[in-house]
Design a protein around this motif. Sequence first.
Motif, PDB file in Angstrom:
ATOM      1  N   ASN A   1       0.993 -31.082  -0.272  1.00  0.00           N
ATOM      2  CA  ASN A   1      -0.290 -30.118   0.835  1.00  0.00           C
ATOM      3  C   ASN A   1      -0.524 -29.456  -0.559  1.00  0.00           C
ATOM      4  OD1 ASN A   1       2.320 -27.939   0.508  1.00  0.00           O
ATOM      5  ND2 ASN A   1       3.156 -29.452   2.441  1.00  0.00           N
ATOM      6  N   GLU A   2      -1.001 -28.054  -0.349  1.00  0.00           N
ATOM      7  CA  GLU A   2      -1.115 -27.422  -1.075  1.00  0.00           C
ATOM      8  C   GLU A   2      -0.605 -25.955  -1.533  1.00  0.00           C
ATOM      9  OE1 GLU A   2      -4.704 -24.492   0.024  1.00  0.00           O
ATOM     10  OE2 GLU A   2      -5.732 -26.425   0.648  1.00  0.00           O
TER      11      GLU A   2
ATOM     12  N   ASP B   1      -6.704 -33.715   5.158  1.00  0.00           N
ATOM     13  CA  ASP B   1      -5.302 -32.752   5.868  1.00  0.00           C
ATOM     14  C   ASP B   1      -4.722 -31.711   4.307  1.00  0.00           C
ATOM     15  OD1 ASP B   1      -5.689 -33.678   7.799  1.00  0.00           O
ATOM     16  OD2 ASP B   1      -4.311 -34.886   7.745  1.00  0.00           O
ATOM     17  N   ALA B   2      -5.571 -32.711   2.932  1.00  0.00           N
ATOM     18  CA  ALA B   2      -5.575 -32.186   1.749  1.00  0.00           C
ATOM     19  C   ALA B   2      -6.864 -31.513   0.907  1.00  0.00           C
ATOM     20  CB  ALA B   2      -5.258 -32.916   1.051  1.00  0.00           C
TER      21      ALA B   2
END
Length: 147
Positions: free
Chosen positions: A73-74, A96-97
């Motif tokens: 993830n970020e 989602d990313a």
Amino acid sequence: MKKLILLIFLLTLTVRPIEVFAYSDAFYRAVASFVYGFPKMVKDEQGGLCVYGYDQVAVAIEEEYKGVIFFKNEDNLTSGFSNSNCKVLYVSKNKDAPASLAIKLANKAKVVSMGIDDDFVEKGGMILVQMGRRSFELTIHHKNIKE
């Protein structure tokens, strides 16, 4: 008329869309193998492979290869990317990313970014990997590669 309807019905059951063939499990595994071997192809033995996000290629890399750094993830990416020894960053095709942050970080650090998202190069990524007729076709963002 009944025969025509029956023929159309049978064709819809037996004919699969082209994209099902283009993005099969074998395709994802082949891309994973190509991405994993890319640092060695450019004769950079000390470089590492990093993966941002989690798509079918990332799953194949995780299942098959050791020593790969994953940023799922970020938050993981922003906190760990600068301390990693990434030479190649595979950016997953994953809603989602988002890819933009990963591409910016890779370009700033002069890390080769690769992806399979159709507009990967338009987003600033360096190498788009797609399946051609017999092998991979690479679309390269020449400006970013030169830098």
